[in-house]
Design an enzyme around this catalytic site. Structure first.
Site, PDB file in Angstrom:
ATOM      1  N   LYS A  29      -1.312  -4.054  -3.636  1.00 10.63           N
ATOM      2  CA  LYS A  29      -0.610  -5.190  -3.041  1.00 10.63           C
ATOM      3  C   LYS A  29      -0.299  -4.964  -1.559  1.00 10.63           C
ATOM      4  O   LYS A  29      -0.092  -5.912  -0.816  1.00 10.63           O
ATOM      5  CB  LYS A  29       0.651  -5.504  -3.830  1.00 10.63           C
ATOM      6  CG  LYS A  29       0.298  -6.040  -5.211  1.00 10.63           C
ATOM      7  CD  LYS A  29       1.487  -6.571  -5.973  1.00 10.63           C
ATOM      8  CE  LYS A  29       1.045  -7.248  -7.259  1.00 10.63           C
ATOM      9  NZ  LYS A  29       0.547  -6.285  -8.285  1.00 10.63           N
TER      10      LYS A  29
HETATM   11  C1  LIG Z   1      -0.226  -6.656  -9.395  1.00 10.35           C
HETATM   12  C2  LIG Z   1      -0.993  -5.583 -10.055  1.00 10.35           C
HETATM   13  C3  LIG Z   1      -2.108  -5.854 -10.888  1.00 10.35           C
HETATM   14  C4  LIG Z   1      -2.549  -7.281 -11.203  1.00 10.35           C
HETATM   15  O1  LIG Z   1      -3.068  -7.952 -10.096  1.00 10.35           O
HETATM   16  P1  LIG Z   1      -3.271  -9.532 -10.100  1.00 10.35           P
HETATM   17  O2  LIG Z   1      -3.686  -9.902  -8.736  1.00 10.35           O
HETATM   18  O3  LIG Z   1      -1.945 -10.113 -10.498  1.00 10.35           O
HETATM   19  O4  LIG Z   1      -4.312  -9.831 -11.127  1.00 10.35           O
HETATM   20  C5  LIG Z   1      -2.809  -4.775 -11.419  1.00 10.35           C
HETATM   21  N1  LIG Z   1      -2.428  -3.499 -11.176  1.00 10.35           N
HETATM   22  C6  LIG Z   1      -1.374  -3.201 -10.396  1.00 10.35           C
HETATM   23  C7  LIG Z   1      -1.005  -1.779 -10.179  1.00 10.35           C
HETATM   24  C8  LIG Z   1      -0.622  -4.215  -9.799  1.00 10.35           C
HETATM   25  O5  LIG Z   1       0.447  -3.903  -9.023  1.00 10.35           O
END
Ligand SMILES: *Cc1c(COP(=O)(O)O)cnc(C)c1O
Length: 463
Positions: free
Chosen positions: A112
């Site tokens: 993220k």
């Molecule tokens: C947010 C997240 C996901 C999922 O990602 P999306 O974009 O919501 O599909 C998977 N793994 C981790 C570690 C995350 O923080």
């Protein structure tokens, strides 16, 4: 470049407006009116250019006249400057034709950061120019909140308040939210669940007086700018394995469908992606939707890959919009059905279109642990539980003629309990943040109550 809503009723907006607005007024999500393609030469150059140069190439056609070329290059440079790896998103081989794309070298050790760090820079630039000040409020079960705090800490035109359920996030996640010293950062521990936090956040947005008074804004995963920033690493990774001449496939651990939808955008921009494989944990709504052509919500089952514990996968609406030939009325109708009855049927034409580009699989808790253990013994790699979900599904969908890249979405040290349970090894934090456990924490505990929360937020930003 203009952006239109998936429900067809809200006005078309510029990139800048789309980024600041987030959700469209008709309840839909913004998508670009058309998707530009990149030349084969541009893709080939990414095999040896910097991540930042690739980021500019990929995103520039989408941002319109929001920034000058020089400004945009500088924002990108600032966003990725603090990453702990020169290539930002390195590829690592873990088997024959099997690769991991490491997306955890950012400041909070999860993918993220790629989007949030850039959004922080872009928001600050736009707000300073407008002379505006906003309050970003977010609800988090862990990763999003810490990434937002890292991205906005110390910026002049933004206060950031993150609600998290008291006692229900991991220690690393909590410390990442409570240890930043900047005065514009406010971690709020709510005496309730993640669902309570999300409900309060929705209610704040519905409270017009409060909303206008504090200049409320959100940076949740439906924000188009977040999707856009994630398109870049599909290009850099595919180019380093031989694109545009060679095809690649991806398996993506999925919750809100944001990360994998970025892959779909990359494919439409001309990247030769063979398959995009959706990997879910026991919260398997997307896997069921692909198999049964029915989207049906249930109860969230807490798992060891908590960032994928979702009931409704918001960004899936963007894919549906295209699968329904960009018919906003049709999308609005199925979303109404979802709200009233918790389900909708996907039309034959739409499900055929989706199955052409996507495959899926879901993974149990036991299989997740087993995959963490096997990856450690066979490839000497410790992986986080979300990544393990991806690797497990990737193994089922690997076509030996096409390299398979699994997205490693978080660092194993962010989820040390699951990794230790599977392997007996407790993964250490990277050196640059090894003192996380020694930093002092600053947090405000708040009752599970809307007006109490609004009061605290008003008080914090006034300082
Ligand atoms: C947010 C997240 C996901 C999922 O990602 P999306 O974009 O919501 O599909 C998977 N793994 C981790 C570690 C995350 O923080």
């Amino acid at each position: 470049m203009r952006y239109v809503s998936t429900r067809g009723q809200a006005p078309a907006l510029s990139f800048e407006e789309t980024m600041l607005t987030g959700l469209a007024r008709d309840g839909g999500l913004y998508v670009p009116e058309s998707v530009p393609t990149l030349s084969e030469d541009a893709i080939r150059r990414m095999a040896w250019g910097s991540y930042e140069d690739a980021a500019f190439e990929v995103m520039w056609p989408f941002v319109g006249d929001t920034f000058t070329e020089d400004e945009f290059r500088e924002l990108i440079a600032n966003a990725y400057d603090g990453f702990g790896h020169v290539s930002r998103a390195p590829l690592k081989q873990v088997g024959d034709g099997q690769w991991l794309l490491e997306l955890f070298h950012g400041p909070t050790l999860a993918f993220k950061d790629f989007a949030m760090q850039l959004i922080g820079q872009m928001f600050q630039h736009v707000l300073a120019r407008r002379g505006d000040r906003i309050t970003i409020v977010g609800a988090t079960s862990g990763d999003t909140g810490s990434a937002a705090i890292e991205a906005f800490r110390g910026l002049d035109n933004v206060d950031v308040c993150i609600l998290y359920p008291h006692g229900r996030v991991s220690e690393v996640q909590r410390r990442q939210m409570t240890t930043p010293v900047e005065s514009n950062v406010h971690a709020l521990a709510v005496d309730g669940t993640f669902d309570d936090c999300q409900r309060h956040l929705k209610d704040m947005f519905a409270d017009d007086t409060f909303r206008d008074e504090v200049g409320l804004a959100a940076v949740n995963s439906i924000n188009w700018a977040r999707v856009l920033a994630q398109v870049v690493y599909y290009f850099t990774s595919a180019a380093s394995l031989g694109a545009p001449k060679r095809k690649v496939s991806y398996t993506v651990p999925t919750g809100n469908f944001g990360d994998i939808y970025a892959g779909e955008i990359a494919r439409r921009m001309g990247l030769p992606i063979d398959r995009l494989v959706i990997a879910t944990n026991q919260n398997d709504i997307l896997d069921r939707a692909l198999r049964e052509a029915e989207y049906r919500t249930g109860d969230v089952k807490p798992s060891i890959s908590p960032s994928m514990d979702i009931q409704v996968s918001s960004n899936f609406e963007r894919l549906l919009f295209d699968a329904y030939d960009r018919d906003g009325g049709a999308v609005a109708q199925i979303m109404d059905e979802l709200r009233s009855g918790g389900r909708f049927k996907i039309s034959q034409g739409a499900i055929d279109a989706i199955r052409e580009g996507f495959a899926s699989g879901s993974v149990s808790e036991a299989e997740t642990l087993e995959r963490i253990a096997v990856t450690q013994t066979e490839a000497q790699e410790l992986v986080c539980p979300h990544t393990a979900v991806g690797l497990e599904v990737a193994a089922d969908h690997h076509d030996i003629r096409v390299p398979m890249i699994t997205l490693a979405t978080a660092h194993p040290a962010k989820f040390p309990d699951a990794v230790e349970k599977a392997t007996g090894i407790r993964p250490p934090l990277p050196k640059r943040m090894a003192d996380l456990y020694d930093r002092s924490e600053r947090v405000t505990q708040v009752a599970n109550d809307l007006s109490a929360l609004e009061e605290v937020i008003q008080e914090k930003r006034a300082k």
